[in-house]
Design a protein around this motif. Sequence first.
Motif, PDB file in Angstrom:
ATOM      1  N   TYR A  16      -5.553   4.701  -4.315  1.00 44.10           N
ATOM      2  CA  TYR A  16      -6.074   3.590  -5.115  1.00 44.10           C
ATOM      3  C   TYR A  16      -7.178   3.998  -6.091  1.00 44.10           C
ATOM      4  O   TYR A  16      -7.799   3.142  -6.700  1.00 44.10           O
ATOM      5  CB  TYR A  16      -6.531   2.447  -4.201  1.00 44.10           C
ATOM      6  N   THR A  17      -7.376   5.277  -6.261  1.00 47.68           N
ATOM      7  CA  THR A  17      -8.269   5.762  -7.303  1.00 47.68           C
ATOM      8  C   THR A  17      -7.455   6.715  -8.171  1.00 47.68           C
ATOM      9  O   THR A  17      -6.532   7.358  -7.696  1.00 47.68           O
ATOM     10  CB  THR A  17      -9.508   6.484  -6.714  1.00 47.68           C
ATOM     11  N   GLY A  18      -7.750   6.768  -9.427  1.00 51.26           N
ATOM     12  CA  GLY A  18      -6.979   7.598 -10.342  1.00 51.26           C
ATOM     13  C   GLY A  18      -6.062   6.748 -11.201  1.00 51.26           C
ATOM     14  O   GLY A  18      -6.114   5.526 -11.192  1.00 51.26           O
ATOM     15  N   VAL A  19      -5.192   7.392 -11.922  1.00 44.47           N
ATOM     16  CA  VAL A  19      -4.289   6.725 -12.851  1.00 44.47           C
ATOM     17  C   VAL A  19      -3.106   6.154 -12.089  1.00 44.47           C
ATOM     18  O   VAL A  19      -2.525   6.817 -11.237  1.00 44.47           O
ATOM     19  CB  VAL A  19      -3.792   7.735 -13.919  1.00 44.47           C
ATOM     20  N   TRP A  20      -2.738   4.883 -12.422  1.00 42.73           N
ATOM     21  CA  TRP A  20      -1.613   4.257 -11.736  1.00 42.73           C
ATOM     22  C   TRP A  20      -0.329   4.998 -12.039  1.00 42.73           C
ATOM     23  O   TRP A  20       0.052   5.197 -13.187  1.00 42.73           O
ATOM     24  CB  TRP A  20      -1.469   2.798 -12.163  1.00 42.73           C
ATOM     25  N   ASP A  21       0.349   5.458 -10.989  1.00 41.64           N
ATOM     26  CA  ASP A  21       1.618   6.153 -11.124  1.00 41.64           C
ATOM     27  C   ASP A  21       2.268   6.218  -9.746  1.00 41.64           C
ATOM     28  O   ASP A  21       1.960   7.105  -8.962  1.00 41.64           O
ATOM     29  CB  ASP A  21       1.410   7.558 -11.674  1.00 41.64           C
ATOM     30  N   PRO A  22       3.162   5.270  -9.432  1.00 46.69           N
ATOM     31  CA  PRO A  22       3.761   5.256  -8.099  1.00 46.69           C
ATOM     32  C   PRO A  22       4.447   6.563  -7.721  1.00 46.69           C
ATOM     33  O   PRO A  22       4.399   6.968  -6.566  1.00 46.69           O
ATOM     34  CB  PRO A  22       4.776   4.115  -8.175  1.00 46.69           C
ATOM     35  N   SER A  23       5.054   7.239  -8.676  1.00 54.54           N
ATOM     36  CA  SER A  23       5.726   8.496  -8.344  1.00 54.54           C
ATOM     37  C   SER A  23       4.721   9.572  -7.953  1.00 54.54           C
ATOM     38  O   SER A  23       5.073  10.543  -7.303  1.00 54.54           O
ATOM     39  CB  SER A  23       6.579   8.974  -9.514  1.00 54.54           C
ATOM     40  N   ASP A  24       3.472   9.375  -8.347  1.00 54.65           N
ATOM     41  CA  ASP A  24       2.409  10.313  -7.993  1.00 54.65           C
ATOM     42  C   ASP A  24       1.582   9.795  -6.818  1.00 54.65           C
ATOM     43  O   ASP A  24       0.570  10.370  -6.473  1.00 54.65           O
ATOM     44  CB  ASP A  24       1.499  10.512  -9.209  1.00 54.65           C
ATOM     45  N   GLY A  29      -1.959  -2.162  -5.884  1.00 48.81           N
ATOM     46  CA  GLY A  29      -2.398  -3.011  -4.791  1.00 48.81           C
ATOM     47  C   GLY A  29      -1.649  -2.783  -3.501  1.00 48.81           C
ATOM     48  O   GLY A  29      -0.593  -2.150  -3.477  1.00 48.81           O
ATOM     49  N   LEU A  30      -2.217  -3.323  -2.430  1.00 50.10           N
ATOM     50  CA  LEU A  30      -1.670  -3.188  -1.089  1.00 50.10           C
ATOM     51  C   LEU A  30      -1.716  -4.548  -0.406  1.00 50.10           C
ATOM     52  O   LEU A  30      -2.773  -5.176  -0.330  1.00 50.10           O
ATOM     53  CB  LEU A  30      -2.502  -2.194  -0.277  1.00 50.10           C
ATOM     54  N   ASP A  31      -0.576  -5.013   0.074  1.00 48.74           N
ATOM     55  CA  ASP A  31      -0.511  -6.221   0.894  1.00 48.74           C
ATOM     56  C   ASP A  31      -0.517  -5.781   2.350  1.00 48.74           C
ATOM     57  O   ASP A  31       0.225  -4.853   2.721  1.00 48.74           O
ATOM     58  CB  ASP A  31       0.761  -7.012   0.578  1.00 48.74           C
ATOM     59  N   PHE A  32      -1.341  -6.446   3.155  1.00 46.92           N
ATOM     60  CA  PHE A  32      -1.434  -6.066   4.561  1.00 46.92           C
ATOM     61  C   PHE A  32      -1.714  -7.294   5.424  1.00 46.92           C
ATOM     62  O   PHE A  32      -2.208  -8.309   4.940  1.00 46.92           O
ATOM     63  CB  PHE A  32      -2.513  -5.001   4.777  1.00 46.92           C
ATOM     64  N   ILE A  33      -1.368  -7.180   6.706  1.00 46.06           N
ATOM     65  CA  ILE A  33      -1.609  -8.252   7.664  1.00 46.06           C
ATOM     66  C   ILE A  33      -2.624  -7.752   8.679  1.00 46.06           C
ATOM     67  O   ILE A  33      -2.452  -6.675   9.271  1.00 46.06           O
ATOM     68  CB  ILE A  33      -0.311  -8.685   8.361  1.00 46.06           C
ATOM     69  N   TYR A  34      -3.695  -8.540   8.845  1.00 41.31           N
ATOM     70  CA  TYR A  34      -4.743  -8.225   9.812  1.00 41.31           C
ATOM     71  C   TYR A  34      -4.971  -9.463  10.679  1.00 41.31           C
ATOM     72  O   TYR A  34      -5.254 -10.532  10.135  1.00 41.31           O
ATOM     73  CB  TYR A  34      -6.028  -7.812   9.090  1.00 41.31           C
ATOM     74  N   VAL A 112       2.394  -4.189   4.488  1.00 38.09           N
ATOM     75  CA  VAL A 112       3.658  -4.856   4.186  1.00 38.09           C
ATOM     76  C   VAL A 112       4.149  -4.662   2.762  1.00 38.09           C
ATOM     77  O   VAL A 112       5.271  -5.072   2.455  1.00 38.09           O
ATOM     78  CB  VAL A 112       3.588  -6.375   4.532  1.00 38.09           C
ATOM     79  N   GLY A 113       3.359  -4.060   1.896  1.00 36.03           N
ATOM     80  CA  GLY A 113       3.855  -3.814   0.540  1.00 36.03           C
ATOM     81  C   GLY A 113       2.830  -3.167  -0.361  1.00 36.03           C
ATOM     82  O   GLY A 113       1.627  -3.364  -0.198  1.00 36.03           O
ATOM     83  N   GLN A 114       3.320  -2.352  -1.281  1.00 32.78           N
ATOM     84  CA  GLN A 114       2.493  -1.726  -2.308  1.00 32.78           C
ATOM     85  C   GLN A 114       3.169  -1.911  -3.649  1.00 32.78           C
ATOM     86  O   GLN A 114       4.381  -1.942  -3.743  1.00 32.78           O
ATOM     87  CB  GLN A 114       2.342  -0.219  -2.053  1.00 32.78           C
ATOM     88  N   ASP A 115       2.354  -2.040  -4.686  1.00 36.52           N
ATOM     89  CA  ASP A 115       2.918  -2.069  -6.039  1.00 36.52           C
ATOM     90  C   ASP A 115       1.952  -1.415  -7.002  1.00 36.52           C
ATOM     91  O   ASP A 115       0.868  -1.060  -6.672  1.00 36.52           O
ATOM     92  CB  ASP A 115       3.260  -3.482  -6.487  1.00 36.52           C
TER      93      ASP A 115
END
Length: 115
Positions: A16-24, A29-34, A112-115
Amino acid sequence: MRKNEYNSLEEFKAQYTGVWDPSDGHWFGLDFIYKGKEYRFNTGSMYSESNTILEDGREASFGLYKKNNASQSGNEYTLLAEFATIEEALSSTCIDGIRFDEIIKDPDTELVGQD
């Protein structure tokens, strides 16, 4: 059984730090259940084109949100708090009074999810 894939805070911060690049391996963001409630950690602002300016004049680079069950605003999430640095986000206690760095390392926190 462990639900959480993160083995360290460094692993989480690297995504979550640096340039956005899912392949890298970099995400917005991150969806999570707590403890049965769904939340989102997000880089930048989810609902405006520019980041929020915090009271001290710094730009908000990260936000923690709670998912709405029945939203009257039309937004899927409600902002809990915004932060200028990832370290400030990790030390936040805006979710149940527990530090976010403990929540994100908790083996029962379900990712539960990342984008």
